[in-house]
Write an enzyme that holds these catalytic residues in place. Structure first.
Site, PDB file in Angstrom:
ATOM      1  CD  GLU A 129     -16.722   0.149  -1.690  1.00  0.00           C
ATOM      2  OE1 GLU A 129     -17.858  -0.299  -1.450  1.00  0.00           O
ATOM      3  OE2 GLU A 129     -15.880   0.382  -0.794  1.00  0.00           O
ATOM      4  CG  HIS A 131      -8.569  -6.697   2.946  1.00  0.00           C
ATOM      5  ND1 HIS A 131      -9.565  -7.510   3.392  1.00  0.00           N
ATOM      6  CD2 HIS A 131      -8.992  -5.422   3.195  1.00  0.00           C
ATOM      7  CE1 HIS A 131     -10.550  -6.785   3.908  1.00  0.00           C
ATOM      8  NE2 HIS A 131     -10.230  -5.517   3.789  1.00  0.00           N
TER       9      HIS A 131
END
Ligand SMILES: Cc1ncc(C[n+]2csc(CCOP(=O)(O)OP(=O)(O)O)c2C)c(N)n1
Ligand SMILES: [Mg+2]
Lengths: 342, 452
Positions: free
Chosen positions: B186, B255
């Protein structure tokens, strides 16, 4: 001091040959001398202005490392990009940015290349392909890989020269970038300026392996260690690396063995190394003395050199003058350049 | 002749000790020679000559304490060509970081906002049903057809067609030059995108979810949001960072998080949070065209829902314009993203009890359309904010602050905020249900501000 990393794909950088006895024209010699001297004199003045309170904050000088920026610049072509960290003044001058604009940015004036809103660590110049000027150690490595991605996407035959330090070489995103650059064969030359210290931490105290040119080996990226105090060695390695990247072979790593003479930034007294160590480099490895010797061997007279010295001095003093007389940005500049009109 | 001045070692140093001279009157020095050592309580440093010439006179003896910064400490007789040293006078030498010594009245106002409007369509414009997922895909496809510089990059976006199948068909149409599968990297690929944007491309960077964008938030803020400013307007960053944000279902604390307030805090970014398919399509197209970096916060739980959108070519909505999603007169409920749907449900139920709620769909969190919110509050005199994120320093906190500042006299009750409970997202079904905002919590908040 030429060593080459054997990359797993079999490519291997050739060794840098020492620059003595090399067939170099007098013009080249004087050009490099002039460019390196400009950086040194500029930085000395910047240090002085800092001492006078005219430059604020962090100010990282490039003194000692001049041969790296100058030699690499000579190996680049129009349209290539350069990106580096906060130790950026030398790179900007080598790229051809106006010393007046650079100095005025240091003093935070409207005539600075970022209108005084960037400062020492954040300057840019699209015209010369200089993309900053970044304060987050390691960030410029992904960004420079992105510049190379753009070159690749546009198929424009250009190369991104992405500079970072020995300390930055331990950041995770460096390896994320290496991986993508090799995976996609991006035209990027990673130039590690190994000046032996990251702030107060020597390379050996921070790095499990100190052969930084090998750091791309597990991605199959060839690397070379280069005498970064020898502008010709830098130039020639730069040519090899550029040729490799430009012809579609992907990234290349150059580890420049260099040294910074001053503290990490202006406020660092640099007590983590001995005076003898610094003096030894200044005396025996100085990049400007080195080329000066070559110039003298080429039969250039003292007087010819003196003319250059004086020209450089005048350029720098003009920059200093401009940096003090250019006004501070108007308060209305506070709100400009936050967004572009959609 | 040039004065050598007492230098500052740091921006805050005002005086120091001149501990040692390494030269004496009569010595010749050149630039770079160490001539003296100075000391403060923190450090000792060497003073280098910047000019060349002959030391004419030492003005301050070695060992002198309390030498003020910028005092002449020696005098240098210049060589033939010595140019003048910098004049020391005209700047606030050696004062600590000079910033805000300007009188406040000269502080400029932020420039006025341009008037924004949704496109209008004539009565009878055909509508089509489409999922949020496909609306997003269509937006990207249309913009990629329109502008060669647009490309999509992220994990699983190409061959797998998107972890949530948002990029379905794009690889097939645009090929692997423009639809690019990245490694799980990322920070690296966000930086690659940010760098490519600096070089003039228009990347769409997909994060599998915004939870993973935390790895990359440095590039979103430091490399994209700030670069235009730091470069004095030279380097633009036309880039979209997009992906699902907010609470998913039963995936636990790492998450499931709403990052709206995080990004909405940052000048230089635009932050968009669409609710329905029209928002998704019209705003993503606008985001891709926008010359600024845009954080585009989608919602996993919305991807599969179908909505009607006008069946027109090139449907684009303005960034920065909220939408009255439901008109009402008794209370204003401000929400964004999935919470708009919750607010609409609450409004339906409240209508049955005789409370007529207006629902404002923010659509954009930065720039925040406070005009629309305040106009609504002026009508209803009551405000409830709803968001999936945590309350402290959240979007609702910002809206409540702006409304109380600009429409204090119009409020008949203190604003109420509905948000996630102040805990990490629990996994257990019952606890998860307790922590996220719900229709019931919104109804309760509306009743609270309505004193019912
Ligand atoms: C992410 C991050 N961590 C820490 C810092 C503070 N910092 C600035 S420079 C530096 C040392 C970097 O050394 P190196 O990469 O060797 O470059 P050099 O300064 O020697 O040119 C550190 C730790 C920073 N700017 N960014
Ligand atoms: Mg270093």
């Amino acid at each position: 001091m030429a060593r080459a990393a054997k990359a797993s794909d079999g490519t291997q950088g050739s060794n840098s040959t020492p620059s003595v006895n090399r067939n170099t024209s007098k013009d080249d010699l004087l050009k490099y001398y002039r460019e390196m001297l400009l950086i040194r004199r500029f930085e000395e003045r910047a240090g002085q202005l800092y001492g006078m309170g005219l430059i604020g904050g962090f100010c990282h000088l490039y003194i000692g490392q001049e041969a790296v920026a100058v030699g690499m610049e000579a190996a680049s072509i129009d349209g290539d990009q350069v990106i580096t960290g906060y130790r950026d003044h030398g790179h900007m001058l080598a790229a051809g940015m106006d010393p007046k604009e650079v100095m005025a940015e240091l003093t935070g004036r409207i005539g600075g290349s970022s209108k005084g809103k960037g400062g020492s660590m954040h300057m840019f110049d699209i015209e010369t392909g200089f993309f900053g000027g970044h304060g987050i150690v390691g960030a410029q490595v992904s960004l420079g890989t992105g510049l190379a991605f753009a070159d690749f996407y546009k198929q424009n035959g250009n190369v991104s020269y992405t500079y970072f330090g020995d300390g930055a070489a331990n950041q995770g995103q460096v390896y994320e970038s290496f991986n993508m650059a090799k995976l996609w064969k991006l035209p990027v030359v990673y130039v590690i300026e190994n000046n032996e210290y990251a702030m107060g931490t020597s390379l050996a105290r921070a790095s499990a392996t100190t052969e930084l040119y090998m750091r791309g080996a597990s991605f199959g990226i060839p690397g070379e260690q280069v005498d970064g105090m020898d502008v010709f060695a830098v130039y020639e390695a730069g040519l090899r690396a550029s040729e490799h990247a430009r012809s579609g072979n992907g990234p290349y790593i150059l580890e420049m063995k260099t040294y910074r003479y001053r503290g990490h930034s202006m406020s660092d007294p640099a007590k983590y190394r001995t005076k003898e160590e610094v003096d030894d480099v200044k005396k025996n490895r100085d990049p400007i003395d080195h080329i000066k010797t070559m110039i003298e061997q080429a039969g250039v007279t003292e007087d010819e050199l003196k003319v250059i010295d004086n020209e450089i001095k005048a350029i720098v003093l003009e920059a200093v003058e401009f940096a003090q007389t250019s006004p501070e940005p108007d308060p209305s500049e506070l709100y400009t350049d936050v967004y572009l009109e959609a | 002749m040039t004065d050598i001045l007492m230098p500052a070692l740091s921006p805050t140093m005002e005086e120091g000790t001149l501990s040692k001279w390494l030269v004496k009157a009569g010595d010749t020095v050149s630039a770079g020679d160490v001539i003296a050592e100075i000391e403060t309580d923190k450090a000792t440093m060497e003073v280098e000559a910047v000019d060349e010439g002959q030391i004419e006179e030492i003005l301050i003896e070695a060992g002198t304490e309390g030498v003020k910064v910028n005092t002449p400490i020696a005098r240098l007789a210049g060589g033939d060509n010595a140019a003048k040293a910098p004049a020391k006078a005209d700047a606030p030498a050696a004062q600590p970081a000079v910033v805000a010594d300007k009188p406040t009245e000269t502080t400029p106002e932020a420039p006025a906002k341009p008037e924004l409007r949704d496109p209008e369509f004539p009565e009878g414009t055909p509508m089509v049903k489409i999922t949020v997922r496909d609306a997003l895909r269509d937006a990207m496809a249309e913009e990629m057809r329109r502008d060669e510089k647009v490309f999509l990059m992220g994990e699983e976006v190409a061959q797998y067609q998107g972890a949530y199948k948002v990029s379905r068909g794009l690889l097939e149409e645009f090929g692997d030059r423009r639809v690019i599968d990245t490694p799980i990297t990322e920070m690296g690929f966000a930086g690659v995108g940010a760098g490519a944007a600096m070089a003039g491309l228009k990347p769409i960077i997909e994060f599998m979810t915004f939870n993973f964008a935390m790895q990359a938030i440095d590039h979103i803020l430091n490399s994209s949001a700030k670069t235009l400013y730091m470069s004095g307007g030279q380097i633009k960053s036309s880039i979209v960072y997009r992906g699902p944000n907010g609470a998913a279902a039963r995936v636990g604390a790492q998450h499931s998080q709403d990052y709206s307030a995080w990004y909405a805090n940052v000048p230089g970014l635009k932050v968009v949070a669409p609710y329905d398919a029209a928002d998704a399509k019209g705003l993503l197209k606008a985001a891709i065209r926008d010359p600024n970096p845009v954080v585009f916060l989608e919602h996993e739980m919305m991807y599969g829902l179908e909505f009607e959108i006008p069946d027109v070519e090139d449907f684009v909505l303005p960034i920065g314009k909220a939408k009255i999603q439901r008109e009402g007169k008794d209370v204003t409920i401000v929400a964004h993203s999935r919470m708009v749907g919750f607010a609409l449900k609450a409004a339906d139920q409240l209508a049955a009890e005789g409370i007529d709620a207006e629902v404002v769909n923010l659509r954009t969190l930065r720039p925040l359309d406070t005009d629309t919110v305040i106009a609504s509050v002026k009508k209803t005199n009551r405000l409830v904010t709803v968001e999936e994120g945590w309350g402290p320093c959240g979007v609702g906190a910002e809206i409540a602050a702006r409304v109380t500042a600009d429409a204090f006299d119009d409020l008949d009750a203190p604003p109420a905020r509905v948000h996630q409970e102040d805990v990490p997202m629990p996994y257990a079904a019952n606890l998860e249900a307790l922590t996220v905002p719900s229709v019931e919590k919104i109804i309760a908040a509306v009743k609270q501000v309505s004193y019912k």
